[in-house]
Scaffold this active site. Structure first.
Site, PDB file in Angstrom:
ATOM      1  N   ASP A 165       0.851  -1.184   0.000  1.00  0.00           N
ATOM      2  CA  ASP A 165       0.000   0.000   0.000  1.00  0.00           C
ATOM      3  C   ASP A 165       0.895   1.245   0.000  1.00  0.00           C
ATOM      4  O   ASP A 165       2.124   1.156   0.115  1.00  0.00           O
ATOM      5  CB  ASP A 165      -0.937  -0.020   1.222  1.00  0.00           C
ATOM      6  CG  ASP A 165      -2.229   0.743   0.976  1.00  0.00           C
ATOM      7  OD1 ASP A 165      -2.244   1.660   0.133  1.00  0.00           O
ATOM      8  OD2 ASP A 165      -3.234   0.427   1.641  1.00  0.00           O
TER       9      ASP A 165
ATOM     10  N   GLU B 248     -10.364   6.455   4.948  1.00  0.00           N
ATOM     11  CA  GLU B 248      -9.345   5.789   5.754  1.00  0.00           C
ATOM     12  C   GLU B 248      -9.374   6.233   7.215  1.00  0.00           C
ATOM     13  O   GLU B 248     -10.446   6.370   7.811  1.00  0.00           O
ATOM     14  CB  GLU B 248      -7.972   5.972   5.092  1.00  0.00           C
ATOM     15  CG  GLU B 248      -7.923   5.373   3.688  1.00  0.00           C
ATOM     16  CD  GLU B 248      -6.530   5.329   3.096  1.00  0.00           C
ATOM     17  OE1 GLU B 248      -5.611   4.834   3.777  1.00  0.00           O
ATOM     18  OE2 GLU B 248      -6.372   5.756   1.944  1.00  0.00           O
TER      19      GLU B 248
END
Length: 610
Positions: free
Chosen positions: A288, A494
């Site tokens: 990521d 997020e």
């Protein structure tokens, strides 16, 4: 070594032969370059050529220029591609982007409902069509790789990424992996299991994320620790990856989170032993955004160790948006002095090349300009509108069985539309829309707000009054036939979305109280997850969970006014109080406000009078 007549350049030769031929021609610098994915901002022609960069991405809100159109994206990406092709071996870059609910970074693209809403639809065929539309819109901008789908099985709505999850139920998430053949095309019946497959130039490489257990962290805290047995990991969190691999997914992205205290970005057992060897995944594994930095605490502390741990664990492509020179220098050092064997590097590069060959990048590396009109096309907007209709969940319809409110009559004297979310396209799209954290307002991309949709739907003689923050005294004097109250969460993405209280943000609760005490009301909640509504549910005449419906607000009005019936079913348990969390279907002492799978249905004939 001359590349004239090289086997890897011949599209008629099997991919495994092309990979082998190219790999043996590559220097260590060229191999490490292939393992590097950098941010668009840093992807100058010189950087791409000098470091043999293998991949470029646009982070959330990273267009090539302000208000970039499809042709602007295609021209800039083609320029990067020309730089890559001018290198000694001419290996094309693979450009990636977070197209997580449509091609959501791009101006005027179709914005589909976020995954939680699609889970409510229980319609895998619809999700596949959304994948096909998203692939065409991505290809319209010259992008062949999308970081989707998220196949997390969110077990706690306090998690800021819960709207990226289709459901708390593993089986529902597995069904919704139909997005993968939508994006990539259907895997041929004779294709070996685990081999990446992309059908052609109208499809894109997909990415199953975030491997594994990002969806089960303590208290739903993003990037935190998932404490569960191996059996628990397999039965809840791993199963969708197995399904994704069977459907030929090209890449898998590793999570920031930990499993029983061990960082996933450094977990050799789960990345290499299980994903690659046990499940026989043959695509490439990607980190990521700055993921390997976070192996250490604080992040980026002893970066050489992070490079060693992540590459040794089995990550093939490293998302290093900014510090790519540090990564390249450290990995070169680690290989030179035998801390990382060349076999590990060759495995990584072979996987990356396999995906590039399978998707036809070597043979057709440039944008197909004939697809430009696919971006935000009417056909795709109709699919999105259908998705909105099917995602709506009707949780209450009348204060008694004999007093149904929905569908609403189109012809009335005067109606009220109230709330902060009624006329705000940004709020109804949520995070990951043009900007990473989302935006507010109606002018940042194309779409239809819920207010406009209602105006489009009601009879021409019906007076529609809009008040974002209505005042009680005004409500009593206006003699409204009914009100539609649209409130909910503000956009987030997020960690910024982690929320321990899950209350309706102000002034939403106040608006519900003010309107529903005076006027017969339908409350439409715009949110990425269930919120605390028990204190207000009794005063509502009807209650609709609309999730984050995206750009096509007309789909909300379609169902409110009875052109289509309500069919959606809860993809998540609706709790009474956050003190009950985490709470999922099948738990002991399961006591929800509305259970998983609940959803009232309606016909398509509006009632005569309310």
């Amino acid at each position: 070594m001359s590349t004239k007549g090289a086997l890897y350049k011949n599209p008629k030769i099997p991919i495994r032969v092309r990979v082998s031929d190219l790999l043996k021609r590559m220097t260590i610098a060229e191999k490490i370059g292939q393992m590097s994915q950098i941010e668009r901002l840093n992807a100058t022609d010189d950087v791409i050529k000098n470091y043999y960069i293998g991949s470029v991405l646009s982070g959330g809100g990273s267009p090539p220029l302000p208000n970039a159109a499809a042709k602007d994206w295609a021209e800039r990406i083609d320029a990067m591609q020309k730089a890559a092709l001018s290198t000694r071996l001419g290996i094309p870059i693979i450009y990636g982007i977070d197209a997580v609910h449509g091609h959501n970074n791009v101006l005027n693209a179709t914005i589909f409902p976020h995954n939680v809403g699609l889970g409510a639809s229980r319609d895998p065929g619809l999700v596949k069509r959304i994948g096909q539309a998203t692939a065409l819109e991505a290809r319209a901008t010259g992008i062949p790789y999308v970081f989707a789908p998220c196949v997390a099985v969110c077990r706690d709505p306090r998690w800021g990424r819960c709207y990226e999850s289709y459901s708390e139920d593993t089986d529902v998430v597995r069904q919704m992996t139909e997005l993968i053949p939508g994006l990539q095309g259907d895997v041929p019946p004779d294709s070996p299991k685990g081999v990446p497959y992309v059908a052609g130039g109208k499809n894109v490489a997909a990415c199953a994320k975030h491997y594994v257990g990002d969806d089960g962290t303590h208290n739903g805290i993003d990037e935190n620790n998932t404490a569960t047995s191996f059996h628990g990991l397999l039965s809840i969190h791993m199963a969708p990856y197995y399904t994704a691999i069977k459907k030929g997914v090209s890449t898998v992205m590793v999570s920031y989170s930990s499993w029983n205290g061990d960082k996933m970005q450094a977990n050799h057992f789960l990345v290499t032993d299980f994903l690659k060897n046990k499940l026989r995944f043959r695509g490439f594994v990607i980190s990521d955004w700055q993921g390997i930095d976070r192996i250490t605490s604080p992040p980026y502390n002893n970066y050489t160790y992070s490079v060693l741990a992540s590459v040794t664990a089995g990550i093939d492509m490293i998302m290093i948006p900014y510090n790519y020179t540090d990564f390249i220098n450290d990995l070169t050092y680690l290989v030179k002095y035998n801390f990382i064997p060349m076999t590990r590097i060759d495995d990584a590069v072979s996987r990356i090349l396999r995906v590039k060959f399978s998707m036809g990048l070597f043979d057709k590396p440039f944008a197909d300009r004939s697809l430009i009109n696919q971006l935000g096309s009417q056909k795709h907007r109709e699919i999105a509108r259908e998705a909105v209709r099917k995602s709506l969940v009707l949780l209450k319809n009348g204060k008694s069985p004999n007093e149904t409110v929905l569908p609403l009559p189109k012809k009335s004297k005067k109606i009220l539309v109230a709330g902060t979310h009624a006329d705000n396209l940004g709020y109804q799209c949520g995070g990951w829309t043009i900007a990473w954290q989302g935006l507010s307002g109606n002018n940042f991309t194309a779409g239809t707000s819920i207010l406009q949709a209602i105006k489009n739907t009601v009879h021409p003689t019906t007076e529609v009054v809009f008040s974002e923050r209505p005042i009680s005294s005004d409500l009593r004097d206006e003699n409204y036939d009914y009100a539609v109250v649209v409130v909910g969460e503000l956009p987030y993405a997020e960690t910024a979305g982690d929320n321990m209280n899950l209350t309706i943000p102000a002034p939403g609760a106040r608006t519900i109280r003010r309107v529903c005490r005076v006027v017969k009301c339908v409350v439409v909640l715009i949110s990425g997850r269930p919120l605390v509504v028990q204190p207000y549910i009794e005063m509502m005449d009807a209650f609709v969970a609309a999730w984050l419906p995206g750009s096509e607000g007309q789909g909300v009005a379609d169902v409110l006014f009875g052109d289509y019936g309500f069919t959606g079913k809860l993809p998540r348990t609706w709790f009474k109080s956050v003190d009950q969390l985490p709470m999922n279907v099948g738990d002991k002492d399961y006591d929800p406000l509305f259970p998983f799978g609940f959803g009232l249905t309606t016909g398509t004939e509006p009632i005569k009078s309310i």
